[in-house]
Enzyme design. Structure first.
Site, short mmCIF file in Angstrom:
data_model
loop_
_atom_site.label_atom_id
_atom_site.label_comp_id
_atom_site.label_asym_id
_atom_site.label_seq_id
_atom_site.Cartn_x
_atom_site.Cartn_y
_atom_site.Cartn_z
CB CYS A 7 85.27 3.90 -42.26
SG CYS A 7 83.64 3.24 -41.92
CG ASP A 129 80.31 9.57 -47.77
OD1 ASP A 129 81.21 9.89 -48.58
OD2 ASP A 129 80.08 8.40 -47.44
O1 LIG Z 1 82.71 1.90 -47.47
C1 LIG Z 1 81.68 1.34 -47.86
O2 LIG Z 1 81.72 0.42 -48.67
C2 LIG Z 1 80.33 1.79 -47.34
C3 LIG Z 1 79.21 1.09 -47.70
C4 LIG Z 1 77.97 1.48 -47.21
C5 LIG Z 1 77.85 2.54 -46.36
C6 LIG Z 1 78.98 3.26 -46.00
C7 LIG Z 1 80.23 2.91 -46.48
N1 LIG Z 1 81.37 3.63 -46.16
C8 LIG Z 1 81.39 4.93 -45.60
O3 LIG Z 1 81.65 5.92 -46.62
C9 LIG Z 1 82.71 6.78 -46.19
C10 LIG Z 1 83.51 7.32 -47.36
O4 LIG Z 1 84.11 6.29 -48.08
P1 LIG Z 1 85.37 6.60 -49.07
O5 LIG Z 1 86.48 7.10 -48.19
O6 LIG Z 1 84.91 7.61 -50.07
O7 LIG Z 1 85.68 5.27 -49.67
C11 LIG Z 1 83.54 5.84 -45.33
O8 LIG Z 1 84.43 6.46 -44.52
C12 LIG Z 1 82.49 5.07 -44.60
O9 LIG Z 1 82.05 5.78 -43.46
#
Ligand SMILES: O=C(O)c1ccccc1N[C@@H]1O[C@H](COP(=O)(O)O)[C@@H](O)[C@H]1O
Length: 219
Positions: A7, A129
């Site tokens: 992502c 998440d």
């Molecule tokens: O990644 C971002 O900045 C974000 C911003 C706003 C909404 C969602 C976002 N990301 C999502 O969060 C998961 C987990 O992130 P991480 O792997 O802990 O960095 C990511 O996979 C996105 O789906």
């Protein structure tokens, strides 16, 4: 087999690297009310996802203020799936799906099992998440995998696990929770908003998919 979503892709080279690594899904982040180096505008999001090869599922990650805003964003970007951050009701999720004919994946925090239960029937899948106080993701923080495993067993919807996953911990996370999918943004970056292509590859491999395929071929 656990599916893998990478992502927060912001450019074409990173999208190609995600496809080449064998990921199942790629996400672009647009129209979010949090400050993130991974955000692109809706036109860029549409352009990026249009570059995805066949069989790579495209995901728009967004935090709309209203269900109508979600519908507008989906109509502009035309993803396969919309990942929805925000406090939407089961009825609003149903409305977004009916208007866009697109799969809707709401995001719930590890601390919100009741909300997950409430959305279970309406959602196409649920993404668990470790969100920030505004409901945004990309925090890089791991959640309670044991609690997520309990929730996964209870829910009817497929569960996608996110939050602080990395190439180093994804195999443990997948083994503990046995989710439908795993999802990473910040854990495979070389700098904010730019993917580390070797880390993307390691993440996909360590999530178990490549290993499973190799065993099938050589056994
Ligand atoms: O990644 C971002 O900045 C974000 C911003 C706003 C909404 C969602 C976002 N990301 C999502 O969060 C998961 C987990 O992130 P991480 O792997 O802990 O960095 C990511 O996979 C996105 O789906």
């Amino acid at each position: 087999m656990v599916r893998v979503k990478i992502c927060g892709v912001t450019n074409g080279a990173d999208l190609r690297a995600v496809a080449d690594a064998g990921a199942d899904a790629v996400g672009v982040i647009s129209e979010v009310s949090v400050d993130t180096p991974r955000e692109v505008d809706l036109a860029q999001a549409a352009d990026l996802l249009s570059m995805a090869p066949p069989l790579l599922t495209t995901v728009l990650v967004t935090m709309p203020e209203t269900p109508e805003d979600a519908v507008d964003a989906v109509r502009t970007v035309t993803p396969d799936v919309v990942q929805l951050h925000g406090e939407f009701s089961p009825e609003e999720i149903g409305y977004i799906r009916a208007e866009t004919e697109t799969k809707v994946v709401p995001v719930v925090d590890y601390d919100e099992p009741d909300r997950a239960r409430k959305l279970d029937e309406a959602a196409d899948a649920l993404l668990v998440d470790s969100t920030d106080e505004d409901g945004g993701g990309g925090t890089g923080k791991t959640g309670d995998w044991t609690a997520a495993a309990d929730l996964r067993r209870e829910l009817v919807s497929p569960v996608i696990l996110a939050g602080g996953l990395t190439p180093e911990n994804v195999a443990d996370a997948a083994a503990t929770v046995e989710p439908f999918g795993v999802d990473v943004a910040s854990g495979v970056e070389r700098s904010p908003g730019a993917k580390d292509h070797a880390a993307v590859s390691r993440f996909v491999r360590n999530a178990g998919r490549a290993l499973g395929e190799a065993e099938e071929v050589y056994e």
